[in-house]
Design an enzyme around this catalytic site. Structure first.
Site, mmCIF file in Angstrom:
data_model
loop_
_atom_site.group_PDB
_atom_site.id
_atom_site.type_symbol
_atom_site.label_atom_id
_atom_site.label_comp_id
_atom_site.label_asym_id
_atom_site.label_seq_id
_atom_site.Cartn_x
_atom_site.Cartn_y
_atom_site.Cartn_z
ATOM 1 N N MET A 92 1.598 -20.906 -4.978
ATOM 2 C CA MET A 92 0.255 -20.401 -4.749
ATOM 3 C C MET A 92 -0.585 -21.293 -3.837
ATOM 4 O O MET A 92 -1.791 -21.434 -4.016
ATOM 5 C CB MET A 92 -0.463 -20.204 -6.092
ATOM 6 C CG MET A 92 0.302 -19.337 -7.085
ATOM 7 S SD MET A 92 0.754 -17.717 -6.418
ATOM 8 C CE MET A 92 -0.860 -16.939 -6.352
ATOM 9 N N ILE A 94 -1.563 -22.240 0.308
ATOM 10 C CA ILE A 94 -1.475 -21.841 1.712
ATOM 11 C C ILE A 94 -0.573 -22.830 2.440
ATOM 12 O O ILE A 94 -0.696 -24.045 2.274
ATOM 13 C CB ILE A 94 -2.869 -21.810 2.351
ATOM 14 C CG1 ILE A 94 -3.708 -20.698 1.714
ATOM 15 C CG2 ILE A 94 -2.778 -21.612 3.866
ATOM 16 C CD1 ILE A 94 -5.154 -20.678 2.161
ATOM 17 N N ASN A 109 9.899 -15.866 1.376
ATOM 18 C CA ASN A 109 8.953 -15.654 0.286
ATOM 19 C C ASN A 109 9.261 -14.324 -0.386
ATOM 20 O O ASN A 109 9.732 -13.380 0.261
ATOM 21 C CB ASN A 109 7.525 -15.630 0.833
ATOM 22 C CG ASN A 109 6.483 -15.408 -0.263
ATOM 23 O OD1 ASN A 109 6.460 -16.112 -1.270
ATOM 24 N ND2 ASN A 109 5.612 -14.427 -0.081
ATOM 25 N N HIS A 111 7.421 -11.229 -2.577
ATOM 26 C CA HIS A 111 6.074 -10.708 -2.806
ATOM 27 C C HIS A 111 6.165 -9.392 -3.573
ATOM 28 O O HIS A 111 7.004 -8.536 -3.253
ATOM 29 C CB HIS A 111 5.367 -10.486 -1.466
ATOM 30 C CG HIS A 111 3.951 -10.041 -1.614
ATOM 31 N ND1 HIS A 111 2.939 -10.903 -1.966
ATOM 32 C CD2 HIS A 111 3.375 -8.818 -1.471
ATOM 33 C CE1 HIS A 111 1.801 -10.230 -2.035
ATOM 34 N NE2 HIS A 111 2.033 -8.965 -1.730
#
Length: 212
Positions: A92, A94, A109, A111
């Site tokens: 979590m 950036i 990643n 998602h």
């Protein structure tokens, strides 16, 4: 022969980390989970990694002057452990160019939506709020944007009339736990090709899927 080594980045309970570890243990995923990177030293995923015998780099972002500073430390850890692929699994934070640029094409990643729909936080809640009938799971390369990198693989999940955020997330997690190890395995076998913004993903049953 040197094993294909992955680093998993996670911030929370680590169910996707566990899915990867279980797949390795079951002989379904032929990689070594070499390193966990976690920005919350007391997160459940740290305990999971320790139980699995995985090296852990856990840090507190507030101990650094900027994101770039702790990412420089992460880069050193990745080099130290000879990592081949970064897997963001509920991380979590950036990601800045310090990490993205040297690792582009080697960082993925997962998602909980069918991107480009519902990027960012609370993707399951967004899907319910918009009243869509289908959402899903996406695995994609990381390019520094908010869930904007080239798509590798997607699977759909139907939304039922009585779904809550919790019930829908439970079904999405089941798909995540199947899809992520599958994608990592194909990458480790050099069965995923990235050209520009297009990926070619070989499923392993004779068919290829191309995504843009």
């Amino acid at each position: 022969m040197k094993p294909f080594r992955i680093a998993v980045f996670a911030s929370g309970s680590g169910s996707n980390f566990q899915a990867l570890a279980d797949a390795v243990q079951a002989g379904k995923l032929d990689v070594r989970i070499e390193l966990l990177v976690c920005d919350k030293p007391r997160a459940k995923v740290v305990e999971r990694a320790e139980q699995a015998g995985v090296n852990v780099f856990a840090f507190k972002p507030k101990d650094y002057a900027a994101r770039e500073a702790y990412e420089a430390d992460i880069l050193r850890k990745l080099e130290e452990h000879e990592i081949d692929l970064i897997v963001l699994a509920g991380y979590m934070r950036i990601i800045t160019p310090v990490l993205v640029e040297p690792w582009y094409g080697r960082m993925i990643n997962i998602h909980p939506s069918l991107l480009p729909s519902f990027p960012g936080l609370h993707a399951v809640r967004q899907a319910l709020d918009h009243g869509v009938k289908v959402t899903g799971v996406t695995v994609h390369y990381v390019d520094g944007g908010m869930d904007t990198g080239p798509v590798i693989a997607q699977r759909a999940v139907s939304i039922e009339l009585d779904d809550t955020e919790e019930t829908l997330m439970e079904r999405i997690h089941r798909i995540e736990h199947e899809l992520l190890p599958h994608v990592v395995q194909r990458i480790s076998q050099d069965k995923v090709r990235l050209t520009g913004n297009t990926t070619r993903f070989e499923e392993g049953r004779g068919e290829d899927h191309e995504s843009k």
